[in-house]
Design an enzyme around this catalytic site. Structure first.
Site, PDB file in Angstrom:
ATOM      1  N   VAL A 209      28.998  36.319  37.686  1.00 31.81           N
ATOM      2  CA  VAL A 209      30.370  36.820  37.630  1.00 31.81           C
ATOM      3  C   VAL A 209      31.307  35.624  37.715  1.00 31.81           C
ATOM      4  O   VAL A 209      31.267  34.888  38.712  1.00 31.81           O
ATOM      5  CB  VAL A 209      30.681  37.794  38.788  1.00 31.81           C
ATOM      6  CG1 VAL A 209      32.108  38.317  38.686  1.00 31.81           C
ATOM      7  CG2 VAL A 209      29.678  38.941  38.837  1.00 31.81           C
ATOM      8  N   HIS A 210      32.129  35.417  36.694  1.00 30.11           N
ATOM      9  CA  HIS A 210      33.028  34.261  36.762  1.00 30.11           C
ATOM     10  C   HIS A 210      34.320  34.414  35.962  1.00 30.11           C
ATOM     11  O   HIS A 210      35.271  33.660  36.167  1.00 30.11           O
ATOM     12  CB  HIS A 210      32.309  32.995  36.267  1.00 30.11           C
ATOM     13  CG  HIS A 210      32.266  32.889  34.769  1.00 30.11           C
ATOM     14  ND1 HIS A 210      31.361  33.579  34.007  1.00 30.11           N
ATOM     15  CD2 HIS A 210      33.031  32.193  33.890  1.00 30.11           C
ATOM     16  CE1 HIS A 210      31.558  33.311  32.731  1.00 30.11           C
ATOM     17  NE2 HIS A 210      32.565  32.476  32.619  1.00 30.11           N
ATOM     18  N   ARG A 211      34.386  35.361  35.025  1.00 24.84           N
ATOM     19  CA  ARG A 211      35.565  35.457  34.156  1.00 24.84           C
ATOM     20  C   ARG A 211      36.821  35.702  34.967  1.00 24.84           C
ATOM     21  O   ARG A 211      36.815  36.461  35.936  1.00 24.84           O
ATOM     22  CB  ARG A 211      35.378  36.580  33.141  1.00 24.84           C
ATOM     23  CG  ARG A 211      34.303  36.270  32.120  1.00 24.84           C
ATOM     24  CD  ARG A 211      34.865  36.289  30.728  1.00 24.84           C
ATOM     25  NE  ARG A 211      33.842  35.898  29.770  1.00 24.84           N
ATOM     26  CZ  ARG A 211      34.096  35.242  28.649  1.00 24.84           C
ATOM     27  NH1 ARG A 211      35.324  34.881  28.377  1.00 24.84           N
ATOM     28  NH2 ARG A 211      33.134  34.916  27.822  1.00 24.84           N
ATOM     29  N   ARG A 244      34.643  29.408  41.234  1.00 25.04           N
ATOM     30  CA  ARG A 244      35.829  30.264  41.189  1.00 25.04           C
ATOM     31  C   ARG A 244      35.588  31.564  41.952  1.00 25.04           C
ATOM     32  O   ARG A 244      36.403  32.008  42.759  1.00 25.04           O
ATOM     33  CB  ARG A 244      36.188  30.595  39.734  1.00 25.04           C
ATOM     34  CG  ARG A 244      37.411  31.520  39.606  1.00 25.04           C
ATOM     35  CD  ARG A 244      37.271  32.469  38.397  1.00 25.04           C
ATOM     36  NE  ARG A 244      37.160  31.786  37.137  1.00 25.04           N
ATOM     37  CZ  ARG A 244      38.191  31.433  36.364  1.00 25.04           C
ATOM     38  NH1 ARG A 244      39.416  31.704  36.736  1.00 25.04           N
ATOM     39  NH2 ARG A 244      37.975  30.829  35.225  1.00 25.04           N
TER      40      ARG A 244
END
Length: 365
Positions: A209-211, A244
Site C-alpha cells: 500500500v503506497h499510492r 510514506r
C-alpha cells in the site's frame, strides 16, 4: 541485434528516480551496454533515495552507477518536479544526448520530459499510453503530459496504443507496440530470487500500500488496514511497508505491535521476486505489482477502483476491490475460489528492451 547504419555512436540520457523505474532501467541498460553504437548516461533524480528504496536495487541488479545524482526528495510534487527540471537542464546542455529516455508516470518522468523539450532533445517514453482515466491521480497527469511531449511512444499493450490513437498528440510522434520491459526483468532475474529473512507460512498473501490517494486519506487507509488485519487473522499477510505509508500510520497511532499483519521493511527486487513466487495471492495499489503477480501466475486484488492494466481484469486475473474493508475481503475470497486460467503473452515475449533500443537506433537522427 540490429545496429545503426551510421558510424556515429548515439548517446541516450536516461532519467530515473523511483523504485519501479530502476527495475525497468535494468533491462534497457543491459541491452545498451551490449552494443557498440550507443552509450547511456544515467541520471538519478533522488525521488527514492534511501538504501532499501534505491541504492539496494542498483547494487543487486548490476545497474550502472548513475553519472549524476540530483538529490531532489522530500518536496511537494510540483516543487520536486520543478527542481528536477532546473537541475536537469545544465546536464542536458553539457551532455548533449541524442535522446532523453523516461519511464512510467512519476515526477521524475515528467521532469525528464519537460527538460528534454526545453532543450529541443528527442524524448522517448517507455510505458506510454497507459490510462486509468482517474484524473485525481498524480500519476495520470504525469503520464498524459509526458506522452504529449514525447517523440517516441513505446507502448506495452494494444490498449495503450489505442489510447494514444484516441488522443491529440504530436503528429510526428512514433507509436510502437513493443511489450513490457518488466516482463523482461522478471524473466531475466527470476533465478536470482532470494528469501527475505522472515518466517513465512506455507500459505501467505503479499500486500503493498503506497499510492497517495490511499495513504494520504485517513479514512481510506484505516479501511484498507482493517481489511488486511482481518485477512491476516486467517492467512498470513506479508506487507513490505513503504516509508510514506509508515508515516501515515504512525500519525494515526496505528498499533503495529498488536497488528496481525506481518510488517517488514521494504525489500530488494530479488526478495520481492521470492515473495511473488511463493505467495498465494497479491493485494496491492501498485501498478507494477499487478503485472508481476500475473507474471508469476498469481491472482491479484487491486486496492483501487481502476487500473491501467485492463487486460488482467478482462481475463479475470485481477479484481478491482476499491478501498472498502468488506469489499476487499469479499474480493480476496472470490479470487481464491476462481478457476480462471492464466493466458500467456499479454505483455510481450521478454525481448522488449532489445526492440526499444533497435527502434531508437533506427530512427534517431
Amino acid at each position: 541485434m540490429a545496429e545503426s547504419s551510421t558510424s556515429k555512436v548515439k548517446k541516450i540520457l536516461t532519467v530515473v528516480g523511483a523504485r519501479p523505474q530502476f527495475v525497468k532501467a535494468a533491462t534497457l541498460s543491459r541491452c545498451i551496454a551490449s552494443r557498440k553504437d550507443v552509450v547511456e548516461v544515467l541520471v538519478h533524480t533522488g525521488q527514492h533515495f534511501d538504501d532499501n528504496m534505491s541504492a539496494l536495487f542498483f547494487r543487486e541488479m548490476n545497474i550502472p552507477e548513475p553519472a549524476y545524482h540530483l538529490n531532489v526528495n522530500n518536496l511537494p510534487s510540483e516543487s520536486a518536479t520543478a527542481m528536477m527540471v532546473e537541475r536537469l537542464l545544465p546536464l542536458l546542455q553539457k551532455e548533449q544526448p541524442d535522446c532523453v529516455l523516461v519511464y512510467g508516470d512519476t515526477n521524475s518522468t515528467l521532469a525528464g520530459a519537460r527538460a528534454a523539450k526545453q532543450c529541443g532533445i528527442p524524448l522517448a517514453h517507455v510505458e506510454a499510453g497507459l490510462r486509468s482515466f482517474n484524473n485525481a491521480m498524480p500519476e495520470e497527469y504525469n503520464r498524459i503530459q509526458t506522452d504529449k511531449l514525447s517523440d517516441f511512444l513505446f507502448c506495452p499493450t494494444l490498449t495503450a496504443v489505442e489510447n494514444l490513437n484516441n488522443e491529440s498528440l504530436n503528429n510526428n510522434a512514433m507509436i510502437s507496440l513493443c511489450g513490457d520491459v518488466m516482463y523482461d526483468a522478471c524473466s531475466y532475474y527470476q533465478p536470482k530470487a532470494i528469501k527475505p529473512p522472515i518466517n513465512l507460512d506455507k500459505e501467505f498473501f503479499l500486500a503493498t500500500v503506497h499510492r497517495a490517494e490511499n495513504a494520504d486519506n485517513q479514512q481510506v487507509l484505516i479501511s484498507i488496514f482493517r481489511a488486511l488485519n482481518f485477512l491476516a487473522g486467517k492467512t498470513q499477510v506479508v506487507l513490505p511497508l513503504h516509508p510514506r505509508t509508515r508515516l501515515r500510520l504512525q500519525a494515526l497511532d496505528f498499533d503495529f505491535n498488536n497488528s496481525k499483519i506481518t510488517f517488514i521493511e521494504p525489500v530488494g527486487y530479488f526478495e520481492m521476486l521470492y515473495l511473488l513466487q511463493h505467495c498465494s495471492l497479491v493485494l496491492t495499489d501498485s501498478g507494477g505489482l499487478q503485472k508481476e503477480a500475473y507474471f508469476f501466475d498469481k491472482k491479484c486484488v487491486t486496492l483501487r477502483n481502476e487500473t491501467e492494466w485492463v487486460e488482467l481484469v478482462k481475463n479475470g486475473l485481477n479484481c478491482l476491490a476499491g478501498t472498502d474493508s468488506q469489499a476487499i475481503v469479499n474480493a480476496v475470497y472470490k479470487m481464491l475460489q476462481s478457476q480462471q486460467q492464466f493466458q500467456k503473452g499479454l505483455y510481450g515475449d521478454g525481448h522488449t528492451a532489445e526492440r526499444i533500443v533497435d527502434e531508437l537506433m533506427m530512427n534517431l537522427k
